[in-house]
Design a protein around this motif. Sequence first.
Motif, PDB file in Angstrom:
ATOM      1  N   LEU A 114      -1.014  -8.897   2.478  1.00 36.42           N
ATOM      2  CA  LEU A 114      -0.093  -7.977   1.704  1.00 36.42           C
ATOM      3  C   LEU A 114       0.522  -8.699  -0.139  1.00 36.42           C
ATOM      4  CD1 LEU A 114       3.021  -7.497   4.483  1.00 36.42           C
ATOM      5  CD2 LEU A 114       0.725  -6.194   4.284  1.00 36.42           C
ATOM      6  N   VAL A 115       0.152  -7.424  -0.591  1.00 37.33           N
ATOM      7  CA  VAL A 115       0.371  -8.038  -2.115  1.00 37.33           C
ATOM      8  C   VAL A 115       2.080  -7.954  -1.945  1.00 37.33           C
ATOM      9  CG1 VAL A 115       0.467  -6.384  -4.672  1.00 37.33           C
ATOM     10  CG2 VAL A 115      -1.379  -6.054  -2.369  1.00 37.33           C
ATOM     11  N   PRO A 116       2.558  -9.054  -3.136  1.00 35.19           N
ATOM     12  CA  PRO A 116       3.911  -9.445  -2.802  1.00 35.19           C
ATOM     13  C   PRO A 116       4.873  -8.689  -3.581  1.00 35.19           C
ATOM     14  CG  PRO A 116       2.654 -10.815  -4.043  1.00 35.19           C
ATOM     15  CD  PRO A 116       1.429  -9.961  -2.837  1.00 35.19           C
ATOM     16  N   ARG A 152      12.358   0.382   6.845  1.00 38.33           N
ATOM     17  CA  ARG A 152      12.364  -1.142   5.532  1.00 38.33           C
ATOM     18  C   ARG A 152      11.160  -0.857   5.092  1.00 38.33           C
ATOM     19  NH1 ARG A 152      16.013  -3.241   8.036  1.00 38.33           N
ATOM     20  NH2 ARG A 152      16.411  -5.033   8.976  1.00 38.33           N
ATOM     21  N   LEU A 153      10.718   0.625   4.660  1.00 38.50           N
ATOM     22  CA  LEU A 153       9.594   1.233   4.222  1.00 38.50           C
ATOM     23  C   LEU A 153       9.483   0.354   2.118  1.00 38.50           C
ATOM     24  CD1 LEU A 153       9.587   4.661   5.073  1.00 38.50           C
ATOM     25  CD2 LEU A 153       7.828   2.139   5.368  1.00 38.50           C
ATOM     26  N   GLY A 154      10.835  -0.304   1.832  1.00 34.18           N
ATOM     27  CA  GLY A 154      11.597   0.341   0.587  1.00 34.18           C
ATOM     28  C   GLY A 154      11.431  -1.344   0.133  1.00 34.18           C
ATOM     29  N   HIS A 155      11.210  -2.272   1.037  1.00 30.82           N
ATOM     30  CA  HIS A 155      11.456  -4.205   1.330  1.00 30.82           C
ATOM     31  C   HIS A 155       9.769  -4.424   0.733  1.00 30.82           C
ATOM     32  CE1 HIS A 155      15.538  -4.417   3.808  1.00 30.82           C
ATOM     33  NE2 HIS A 155      15.296  -3.134   3.714  1.00 30.82           N
ATOM     34  N   ARG A 156       9.865  -5.218  -0.233  1.00 25.15           N
ATOM     35  CA  ARG A 156       8.833  -5.242  -0.307  1.00 25.15           C
ATOM     36  C   ARG A 156       8.435  -7.348   0.739  1.00 25.15           C
ATOM     37  NH1 ARG A 156       7.892  -4.049  -4.789  1.00 25.15           N
ATOM     38  NH2 ARG A 156      10.351  -3.943  -6.764  1.00 25.15           N
ATOM     39  N   PRO A 157       7.387  -7.638   0.880  1.00 24.29           N
ATOM     40  CA  PRO A 157       7.292  -7.977   1.782  1.00 24.29           C
ATOM     41  C   PRO A 157       8.235  -9.529   2.106  1.00 24.29           C
ATOM     42  CG  PRO A 157       5.292  -7.964   0.776  1.00 24.29           C
ATOM     43  CD  PRO A 157       5.956  -7.360   0.017  1.00 24.29           C
ATOM     44  N   GLY A 163       6.921 -11.064  12.297  1.00 24.75           N
ATOM     45  CA  GLY A 163       6.186  -9.296  12.856  1.00 24.75           C
ATOM     46  C   GLY A 163       6.427  -8.697  11.538  1.00 24.75           C
ATOM     47  N   GLN A 164       7.663  -7.653  11.186  1.00 23.53           N
ATOM     48  CA  GLN A 164       7.691  -7.226  10.427  1.00 23.53           C
ATOM     49  C   GLN A 164       5.654  -6.933   9.364  1.00 23.53           C
ATOM     50  OE1 GLN A 164      11.573  -7.601   8.887  1.00 23.53           O
ATOM     51  NE2 GLN A 164      12.410  -5.980  10.698  1.00 23.53           N
ATOM     52  N   GLN A 165       5.735  -8.356   8.268  1.00 20.05           N
ATOM     53  CA  GLN A 165       5.052  -8.274   8.047  1.00 20.05           C
ATOM     54  C   GLN A 165       4.139  -8.226   8.423  1.00 20.05           C
ATOM     55  OE1 GLN A 165       4.954 -11.507   5.025  1.00 20.05           O
ATOM     56  NE2 GLN A 165       6.882 -11.706   5.892  1.00 20.05           N
ATOM     57  N   GLN A 166       3.546  -7.814  10.021  1.00 16.36           N
ATOM     58  CA  GLN A 166       2.327  -8.396  10.606  1.00 16.36           C
ATOM     59  C   GLN A 166       2.074  -6.620  10.909  1.00 16.36           C
ATOM     60  OE1 GLN A 166      -0.389  -9.125  10.317  1.00 16.36           O
ATOM     61  NE2 GLN A 166      -0.960 -10.457  11.635  1.00 16.36           N
ATOM     62  N   ARG A 167       3.147  -6.231  10.801  1.00 18.77           N
ATOM     63  CA  ARG A 167       3.737  -4.614  11.401  1.00 18.77           C
ATOM     64  C   ARG A 167       3.080  -3.831   9.995  1.00 18.77           C
ATOM     65  NH1 ARG A 167       8.410  -3.322  14.343  1.00 18.77           N
ATOM     66  NH2 ARG A 167       9.902  -5.345  13.892  1.00 18.77           N
ATOM     67  N   VAL A 168       3.369  -3.885   8.753  1.00 12.34           N
ATOM     68  CA  VAL A 168       2.790  -3.761   7.734  1.00 12.34           C
ATOM     69  C   VAL A 168       0.847  -3.542   7.539  1.00 12.34           C
ATOM     70  CG1 VAL A 168       2.591  -3.479   4.984  1.00 12.34           C
ATOM     71  CG2 VAL A 168       5.094  -3.768   6.785  1.00 12.34           C
ATOM     72  N   ALA A 169       1.344  -5.063   7.866  1.00 11.25           N
ATOM     73  CA  ALA A 169      -0.432  -5.094   7.974  1.00 11.25           C
ATOM     74  C   ALA A 169      -0.764  -3.941   9.400  1.00 11.25           C
ATOM     75  CB  ALA A 169      -1.321  -6.475   8.388  1.00 11.25           C
ATOM     76  N   CYS A 170      -0.851  -3.967  10.304  1.00 16.10           N
ATOM     77  CA  CYS A 170      -1.138  -3.045  11.065  1.00 16.10           C
ATOM     78  C   CYS A 170      -1.423  -1.786  10.587  1.00 16.10           C
ATOM     79  CB  CYS A 170      -0.330  -3.015  12.699  1.00 16.10           C
ATOM     80  SG  CYS A 170      -0.621  -4.964  13.373  1.00 16.10           S
TER      81      CYS A 170
END
Length: 263
Positions: A114-116, A152-157, A163-170
Motif C-alpha cells: 500500500l502507498v503510505p 476506515r476509508l479516510g485512514h492511512r495504512p 488485517g484491515q491493510q490486507q483487506r484494502v489490498a484485497c
Amino acid sequence: MTYSAPITEEALTGPEAGDLAARALQITKVYGSGDARVTALDGVTLGIPRGRFTAIMGPSGSGKSTLMHCMAGLDSIDSGRVLIGDVELNKLDDKRLTRLRRDKIGFIFQAFNLVPTLTALENITLPMDIAGRKPDKEWLDQVIDTVGLRPRLGHRPSELSGGQQQRVACARALASKPEIIFADEPTGNLDSRSGSEVLEFLRDSVRRMGQTIVMVTHDPAAAAYADEVIFLSDGRITDTMVEPTAVKVLERMKGFDLPGGGA
Ligand SMILES: Nc1ncnc2c1ncn2[C@@H]1O[C@H](COP(=O)(O)OP(=O)(O)OP(=O)(O)O)[C@@H](O)[C@H]1O
Ligand SMILES: [Mg+2]
C-alpha cells in the motif's frame, strides 16, 4: 470435472474445456545456469475455472510463487503457454502485456504494497486512477461494504490494523473487476482472526460477485476456504482435492515435506 492436473493439454484446449479464466499448458521455468540451475516449474498443466476459488499448496521452494508470477504475466516462462481467457501471454508485446495485466489481472502480494501517504480509499482506486479509468461507483461501494472498510476509508495504512491493510489490498485487487485474482499467501503474516476475515472476504467475493481467485497458502485451514486445492511439489502438480477441509488437507500433506516445520 476438475480442471487441474493430472490433465492433458487437449482437455484444456478442446470444446469440453468449459469456462476457464486461465490456463497453464506444459509450462517450464528455469532460473540460473550451470551449478545454480533450478527448474522451478517442470511441465505444469492446469486450468483455473471461472468463478471459483482455487488454492495452491506445496512445500517451500516447490514453485508456487513462480507459478503465480508466470500465470499473471509478471515473469516469463521458458516453454509452454499461459492463457488468460483466450489470450496467450507469450504472444503479446510488452505494451499489450502491461495493458492486459492492468485490465484483467489482480494481484495480492503477501506484503500489502500500500502507498503510505494515501488513504484507504485512494489506495483502492489507485490502479484505476493510474490507468485513467473511472471506478464503477456501484461496484466500488459493493466491494467496500463486502470488505467492511467503510468506516476506515479516510485512514492511512499506518492507522489500520494488519488485517484491515490486507483487506484494502484485497479491495484494490477487486475494484477493477479483474477476470482473475492471483493471491500469494495473502494471510501469511496476519493473526488467525484477521486471516479469517480476509479469507471470508475472498470467498464471499467468489460466491457473491463471481470473482475468480487463485491463492497460494501454507495453511490447511486457509485452503479449506477454497473450492479446490492443487498440490505442487518440485515444480510439478502431484495431487488435487475438491471440496477440501482442513483435516483432509492436513492428512494429504503428511506425505509431503512441510515448509517451515508446517507453519
Ligand atoms: N529469482 C530467482 N532466481 C533463482 N532462483 C529462484 C528465483 N525465484 C525462485 N527461485 C527458485 O525456484 C524455486 C521455486 O521458488 P518459489 O519462490 O516459486 O517457491 P515457493 O513454492 O513459492 O516457496 P515458498 O513457500 O517458500 O514461498 C526455488 O528453488 C527457488 O529457490
Ligand atoms: Mg512463495
